[in-house]
Design a protein around this motif. Structure first.
Motif, PDB file in Angstrom:
ATOM      1  N   PRO A   1     -16.380  20.928  26.757  1.00  0.00           N
ATOM      2  CA  PRO A   1     -17.385  19.919  26.402  1.00  0.00           C
ATOM      3  C   PRO A   1     -18.689  20.065  27.190  1.00  0.00           C
ATOM      4  N   VAL A   2     -18.599  20.465  28.450  1.00  0.00           N
ATOM      5  CA  VAL A   2     -19.808  20.665  29.259  1.00  0.00           C
ATOM      6  C   VAL A   2     -20.609  21.844  28.712  1.00  0.00           C
ATOM      7  N   LEU A   3     -19.909  22.928  28.370  1.00  0.00           N
ATOM      8  CA  LEU A   3     -20.599  24.094  27.809  1.00  0.00           C
ATOM      9  C   LEU A   3     -21.227  23.744  26.459  1.00  0.00           C
ATOM     10  N   GLN A   4     -20.509  23.018  25.640  1.00  0.00           N
ATOM     11  CA  GLN A   4     -21.037  22.627  24.335  1.00  0.00           C
ATOM     12  C   GLN A   4     -22.284  21.762  24.475  1.00  0.00           C
ATOM     13  N   SER A   5     -22.260  20.870  25.454  1.00  0.00           N
ATOM     14  CA  SER A   5     -23.416  20.004  25.683  1.00  0.00           C
ATOM     15  C   SER A   5     -24.633  20.820  26.108  1.00  0.00           C
ATOM     16  N   LEU A   6     -24.424  21.818  26.969  1.00  0.00           N
ATOM     17  CA  LEU A   6     -25.523  22.683  27.398  1.00  0.00           C
ATOM     18  C   LEU A   6     -26.115  23.440  26.208  1.00  0.00           C
ATOM     19  N   VAL A   7     -25.252  23.953  25.347  1.00  0.00           N
ATOM     20  CA  VAL A   7     -25.724  24.686  24.164  1.00  0.00           C
ATOM     21  C   VAL A   7     -26.508  23.756  23.236  1.00  0.00           C
ATOM     22  N   GLU A   8     -26.002  22.542  23.055  1.00  0.00           N
ATOM     23  CA  GLU A   8     -26.684  21.585  22.184  1.00  0.00           C
ATOM     24  C   GLU A   8     -28.067  21.213  22.701  1.00  0.00           C
ATOM     25  N   HIS A   9     -28.210  21.113  24.025  1.00  0.00           N
ATOM     26  CA  HIS A   9     -29.480  20.701  24.610  1.00  0.00           C
ATOM     27  C   HIS A   9     -30.472  21.848  24.770  1.00  0.00           C
ATOM     28  N   THR A  10     -29.965  23.084  24.861  1.00  0.00           N
ATOM     29  CA  THR A  10     -30.860  24.214  25.147  1.00  0.00           C
ATOM     30  C   THR A  10     -30.935  25.240  24.031  1.00  0.00           C
ATOM     31  N   GLY A  11     -29.892  25.345  23.220  1.00  0.00           N
ATOM     32  CA  GLY A  11     -29.847  26.380  22.194  1.00  0.00           C
ATOM     33  C   GLY A  11     -29.444  27.740  22.723  1.00  0.00           C
ATOM     34  N   GLU A  12     -29.119  27.812  24.031  1.00  0.00           N
ATOM     35  CA  GLU A  12     -28.719  29.087  24.637  1.00  0.00           C
ATOM     36  C   GLU A  12     -27.202  29.139  24.840  1.00  0.00           C
ATOM     37  N   THR A  13     -26.698  30.303  25.235  1.00  0.00           N
ATOM     38  CA  THR A  13     -25.270  30.494  25.441  1.00  0.00           C
ATOM     39  C   THR A  13     -24.860  29.974  26.823  1.00  0.00           C
ATOM     40  N   ALA A  14     -23.773  29.210  26.870  1.00  0.00           N
ATOM     41  CA  ALA A  14     -23.269  28.661  28.137  1.00  0.00           C
ATOM     42  C   ALA A  14     -21.882  29.227  28.407  1.00  0.00           C
ATOM     43  N   SER A  15     -21.603  29.540  29.666  1.00  0.00           N
ATOM     44  CA  SER A  15     -20.312  30.154  30.006  1.00  0.00           C
ATOM     45  C   SER A  15     -19.929  29.878  31.447  1.00  0.00           C
ATOM     46  N   ILE A  16     -18.687  30.203  31.762  1.00  0.00           N
ATOM     47  CA  ILE A  16     -18.178  30.188  33.140  1.00  0.00           C
ATOM     48  C   ILE A  16     -17.749  31.605  33.477  1.00  0.00           C
ATOM     49  N   TYR A  17     -18.314  32.149  34.559  1.00  0.00           N
ATOM     50  CA  TYR A  17     -17.914  33.463  35.055  1.00  0.00           C
ATOM     51  C   TYR A  17     -17.132  33.287  36.355  1.00  0.00           C
ATOM     52  N   ILE A  18     -16.073  34.088  36.519  1.00  0.00           N
ATOM     53  CA  ILE A  18     -15.290  34.071  37.746  1.00  0.00           C
ATOM     54  C   ILE A  18     -15.292  35.460  38.368  1.00  0.00           C
ATOM     55  N   ARG A  19     -14.964  35.526  39.654  1.00  0.00           N
ATOM     56  CA  ARG A  19     -14.854  36.811  40.347  1.00  0.00           C
ATOM     57  C   ARG A  19     -13.544  37.471  39.934  1.00  0.00           C
ATOM     58  N   HIS A  20     -13.615  38.732  39.538  1.00  0.00           N
ATOM     59  CA  HIS A  20     -12.433  39.475  39.104  1.00  0.00           C
ATOM     60  C   HIS A  20     -12.468  40.828  39.797  1.00  0.00           C
TER      61      HIS A  20
END
Length: 241
Positions: free
Chosen positions: A94-113
């Motif tokens: 939901p947080v990522l979706q909200s960011l996309v809705e407000h900005t039109g850009e791609t939102a993601s979570i990256y982790i160290r691998h």
């Protein structure tokens, strides 16, 4: 005036003392002596001894060969139930979706691998021209904003150098792509990863990134709060000691 354990009804007082014993265990503790539990809980030694019998019988505590106390298998069982119930994507998506809705850009979570960064969660931009990747994609630990965040921040908001958050970079992984990133934390202060907003340089430029700064800050704070890492996130905003 709040009532202390001694003024509470007997059943509730015992329950609160039991919870006090269990919650005195901290991250990194392998075992605690009776004396250490008594010191941490500020309970009478005989009370700790009496209540620990019930905790041992129910599997919430076990005793090792030295007579010290460890958290028992019942804690692990409840933790598994809790983890399964609290699936992180229920909070993250939901947080990522909200960011996309407000900005039109791609939102993601990256982790160290290992020596790479891995896209764990993503909601893609609705624009045909955008940064479109899928969860599971692996990228090098280059000079992109998410890689810098993952290198710089550790658990409990610890960081190596002061960074203005959210961090904006452009042309690091792709000469035509830009991104802005900020750390997110979870229960116990553990770092979850980097919350990232990415898009083409002609849309996500420095000026637009500045406009999105408060949105990224509030999104990372909200997510960290929901996951139990608010205190660690707030420490991440402070200059390192």
């Amino acid at each position: 005036m709040n009532s202390g354990p001694e003024t509470l009804p007997p059943g509730r007082a015992s329950a609160e003392r039991i919870l006090t014993i269990l919650s005195c265990f901290e991250r990194g503790d392998e075992a605690l002596s009776l004396a250490e539990i008594t010191r941490r809980t500020e309970l009478v030694k005989s009370t700790v001894l009496r209540l620990s019998v019930a905790l041992l019988d129910s599997g919430f505590l076990v005793r090792d060969i030295h007579g010290d106390y460890r958290l028992g298998p019942e804690i692990a069982r409840l933790n598994l139930i809790y983890t399964e119930a609290m699936r992180m994507e229920h909070y993250i998506i939901p947080v990522l979706q909200s960011l996309v809705e407000h900005t039109g850009e791609t939102a993601s979570i990256y982790i160290r691998h290992g020596s790479y960064r891995l896209c764990q969660y993503r909601v893609n931009s609705p624009h045909q021209l955008g940064v479109h990747k899928q969860p599971g994609d692996v990228r090098p630990m280059d000079e992109a904003s998410s890689a810098i965040i993952l290198r710089n921040f550790g658990d409990n908001g610890e960081h190596k150098v002061a960074i203005k958050l959210p961090l904006f970079t452009e042309g690091a992984s792709d000469p035509y792509a830009a991104s802005m990133s900020i750390p997110v934390f979870q229960g116990g202060g553990a770092m979850l990863g980097a919350l990232v907003l990415a898009g083409p340089c002609n849309r996500l430029n420095a000026e637009r990134a500045e406009q999105y700064s408060d949105l990224m800050l509030s999104s990372a704070l909200s997510l960290s709060r929901q996951l139990g890492g608010e205190a660690a996130f707030l420490r991440a905003l402070q200059a390192p000691a």
